[in-house]
Motif scaffolding. Sequence first.
Motif, PDB file in Angstrom:
ATOM      1  N   LEU A   1       6.074  33.263  -7.384  1.00 52.39           N
ATOM      2  CA  LEU A   1       5.832  33.636  -5.988  1.00 52.39           C
ATOM      3  C   LEU A   1       5.066  32.556  -5.238  1.00 52.39           C
ATOM      4  N   TRP A   2       4.240  31.820  -5.941  1.00 53.70           N
ATOM      5  CA  TRP A   2       3.550  30.701  -5.304  1.00 53.70           C
ATOM      6  C   TRP A   2       4.547  29.734  -4.667  1.00 53.70           C
ATOM      7  N   SER A   3       5.720  29.631  -5.281  1.00 54.68           N
ATOM      8  CA  SER A   3       6.708  28.670  -4.786  1.00 54.68           C
ATOM      9  C   SER A   3       7.185  28.996  -3.377  1.00 54.68           C
ATOM     10  N   ALA A   4       6.900  30.192  -2.881  1.00 55.80           N
ATOM     11  CA  ALA A   4       7.238  30.517  -1.488  1.00 55.80           C
ATOM     12  C   ALA A   4       6.564  29.533  -0.535  1.00 55.80           C
ATOM     13  N   VAL A   5       5.396  29.026  -0.933  1.00 58.76           N
ATOM     14  CA  VAL A   5       4.659  28.081  -0.092  1.00 58.76           C
ATOM     15  C   VAL A   5       5.416  26.768   0.056  1.00 58.76           C
ATOM     16  N   TYR A   6       6.264  26.443  -0.900  1.00 59.42           N
ATOM     17  CA  TYR A   6       7.026  25.197  -0.843  1.00 59.42           C
ATOM     18  C   TYR A   6       8.259  25.291   0.058  1.00 59.42           C
ATOM     19  N   LEU A   7       8.676  26.490   0.395  1.00 61.19           N
ATOM     20  CA  LEU A   7       9.932  26.642   1.147  1.00 61.19           C
ATOM     21  C   LEU A   7       9.936  25.905   2.492  1.00 61.19           C
ATOM     22  N   PRO A   8       8.836  25.922   3.277  1.00 62.26           N
ATOM     23  CA  PRO A   8       8.883  25.199   4.555  1.00 62.26           C
ATOM     24  C   PRO A   8       9.043  23.688   4.418  1.00 62.26           C
ATOM     25  N   PHE A   9       8.780  23.154   3.219  1.00 58.62           N
ATOM     26  CA  PHE A   9       8.880  21.713   3.007  1.00 58.62           C
ATOM     27  C   PHE A   9      10.223  21.289   2.410  1.00 58.62           C
ATOM     28  N   SER A  10      11.086  22.250   2.130  1.00 57.01           N
ATOM     29  CA  SER A  10      12.351  21.927   1.468  1.00 57.01           C
ATOM     30  C   SER A  10      13.525  22.347   2.339  1.00 57.01           C
ATOM     31  N   ASP A  11      14.612  21.603   2.195  1.00 61.58           N
ATOM     32  CA  ASP A  11      15.872  22.042   2.792  1.00 61.58           C
ATOM     33  C   ASP A  11      16.662  22.870   1.791  1.00 61.58           C
ATOM     34  N   VAL A  12      16.521  22.512   0.505  1.00 57.02           N
ATOM     35  CA  VAL A  12      17.199  23.234  -0.565  1.00 57.02           C
ATOM     36  C   VAL A  12      16.183  23.490  -1.674  1.00 57.02           C
ATOM     37  N   PHE A  13      16.021  24.755  -2.031  1.00 54.20           N
ATOM     38  CA  PHE A  13      15.152  25.133  -3.146  1.00 54.20           C
ATOM     39  C   PHE A  13      16.043  25.652  -4.261  1.00 54.20           C
ATOM     40  N   VAL A  14      15.874  25.083  -5.458  1.00 58.42           N
ATOM     41  CA  VAL A  14      16.774  25.384  -6.573  1.00 58.42           C
ATOM     42  C   VAL A  14      16.016  26.100  -7.677  1.00 58.42           C
ATOM     43  N   THR A  15      16.513  27.268  -8.090  1.00 49.10           N
ATOM     44  CA  THR A  15      15.908  27.999  -9.193  1.00 49.10           C
ATOM     45  C   THR A  15      16.976  28.721  -9.999  1.00 49.10           C
TER      46      THR A  15
ATOM     47  N   PRO B   1       0.830  -1.212   0.000  1.00 48.93           N
ATOM     48  CA  PRO B   1       0.000   0.000   0.000  1.00 48.93           C
ATOM     49  C   PRO B   1       0.863   1.260   0.000  1.00 48.93           C
ATOM     50  N   PRO B   2       0.261   2.414  -0.319  1.00 44.37           N
ATOM     51  CA  PRO B   2       0.998   3.680  -0.241  1.00 44.37           C
ATOM     52  C   PRO B   2       1.573   3.879   1.156  1.00 44.37           C
ATOM     53  N   GLN B   3       2.724   4.507   1.207  1.00 40.43           N
ATOM     54  CA  GLN B   3       3.399   4.744   2.485  1.00 40.43           C
ATOM     55  C   GLN B   3       3.352   6.233   2.817  1.00 40.43           C
ATOM     56  N   THR B   4       2.971   6.550   4.041  1.00 40.99           N
ATOM     57  CA  THR B   4       2.890   7.936   4.485  1.00 40.99           C
ATOM     58  C   THR B   4       3.923   8.189   5.574  1.00 40.99           C
ATOM     59  N   ARG B   5       4.705   9.241   5.371  1.00 44.23           N
ATOM     60  CA  ARG B   5       5.754   9.604   6.342  1.00 44.23           C
ATOM     61  C   ARG B   5       5.679  11.096   6.635  1.00 44.23           C
ATOM     62  N   LEU B   6       6.187  11.479   7.781  1.00 50.67           N
ATOM     63  CA  LEU B   6       6.308  12.898   8.093  1.00 50.67           C
ATOM     64  C   LEU B   6       7.310  13.534   7.155  1.00 50.67           C
ATOM     65  N   VAL B   7       6.989  14.730   6.665  1.00 53.93           N
ATOM     66  CA  VAL B   7       7.930  15.447   5.799  1.00 53.93           C
ATOM     67  C   VAL B   7       9.243  15.670   6.526  1.00 53.93           C
ATOM     68  N   ALA B   8       9.166  15.934   7.821  1.00 61.58           N
ATOM     69  CA  ALA B   8      10.374  16.189   8.614  1.00 61.58           C
ATOM     70  C   ALA B   8      11.307  14.985   8.678  1.00 61.58           C
ATOM     71  N   ASP B   9      10.777  13.791   8.392  1.00 59.24           N
ATOM     72  CA  ASP B   9      11.604  12.581   8.453  1.00 59.24           C
ATOM     73  C   ASP B   9      12.516  12.429   7.234  1.00 59.24           C
ATOM     74  N   PHE B  10      12.209  13.153   6.156  1.00 61.93           N
ATOM     75  CA  PHE B  10      13.056  13.100   4.974  1.00 61.93           C
ATOM     76  C   PHE B  10      14.258  14.021   5.179  1.00 61.93           C
ATOM     77  N   ARG B  11      15.437  13.526   4.953  1.00 63.42           N
ATOM     78  CA  ARG B  11      16.639  14.335   5.131  1.00 63.42           C
ATOM     79  C   ARG B  11      17.051  14.973   3.810  1.00 63.42           C
ATOM     80  N   LYS B  12      17.510  16.209   3.887  1.00 63.35           N
ATOM     81  CA  LYS B  12      18.037  16.936   2.728  1.00 63.35           C
ATOM     82  C   LYS B  12      17.068  16.904   1.549  1.00 63.35           C
ATOM     83  N   LYS B  13      15.917  17.516   1.766  1.00 64.53           N
ATOM     84  CA  LYS B  13      14.873  17.538   0.740  1.00 64.53           C
ATOM     85  C   LYS B  13      15.152  18.651  -0.275  1.00 64.53           C
ATOM     86  N   TYR B  14      15.138  18.317  -1.538  1.00 63.05           N
ATOM     87  CA  TYR B  14      15.337  19.280  -2.620  1.00 63.05           C
ATOM     88  C   TYR B  14      14.019  19.502  -3.349  1.00 63.05           C
ATOM     89  N   ILE B  15      13.721  20.761  -3.636  1.00 64.90           N
ATOM     90  CA  ILE B  15      12.624  21.110  -4.534  1.00 64.90           C
ATOM     91  C   ILE B  15      13.214  21.958  -5.650  1.00 64.90           C
TER      92      ILE B  15
END
Length: 309
Positions: free
Chosen positions: A255-269, A15-29
């Motif tokens: 500017l919408w991408s500002a909403v993604y910042l709390p979920f990422s450790d590194v945001f690349v643009t 089945p699909p697996q659900t994890r806390l976002v905080a549990d992922f290390r070094k998240k890139y968006i």
Amino acid sequence: MATITSYPEGVPSQPPQTRLVADFRKKYILDTSAWNALYDDLEKETIIEAALGKTILPTCVAITEVAAIENDARRIDILRLLKRLGRDNRPIATPNQLIIMACEGYSKRAPALTINGGADAEGAWIALNKPELVDDVAQQTAHKFNAEREAVFRDFNEGLRGHLQPLFKTGTDRPRSMGALIRHYAKSDDFLYEVVNPIYQRATGTALPRGELHPLLNSMYIWRMFLLGYGCAIYQRAIQQRGYSHKKNPGHLDLWSAVYLPFSDVFVTEDKRQRRTLKVLNKANPRPATIVSYAEMRASLVARPVIPS
């Protein structure tokens, strides 16, 4: 609390697996501009191999923009690239969908928000798994959707500028900075309620009790970043005296991408306008991301310079 759902491939019984976002290390968006830069990199296979060791979270914003690419081969190849690096992670929902789900979750007192839930994430997931479905008709639909959204955003701010500039010329104080504008309105519960309640009411069908304004806003960091993005646009395009043109400032989806910042450790643009503005907004992010260019991300993965294509 935010969670993310993954869908293991090749294991039908799992089945699909659900994890806390905080549990992922070094998240890139990666912003769409970064996906394009990676695709054009002559050494992209080397970069991809290095990036496979990281957690890459695709976003619906990037997929919507890639889906609008006119060249068939490029569009499909970049969608495949998102899937290859994003692996089993379904894309993070669009910021407006995240806000809707946050309202629904708050009204039900849900303990967590699944950030890649909702219909738009499901549609983006299908596009990643079957990119050939994003044909010419889908491309034109995506292009029209993106263009209309940017046009509404642009027209609103140009209209607001036309209203505000005469007031500044007749004695109304002009905010000295983006921060001054945001601090001024952040102090006004009446203003915040007038902005937030219609969103909440459309999402849930009921009005937000006045006393729950701040509990709602503090329930998820995305609220802060969502509102800051629009405040930033108003200052840049409607208030400041110089540098207010469309070409000099990030667009709506940027500017919408500002909403993604709390979920990422590194945001690349690779978009300098977006990168400059997000770095300002990131100062108000309770979980600040590191915001870098594609070249900086590349250098962190491999010790070789970009070879121009």
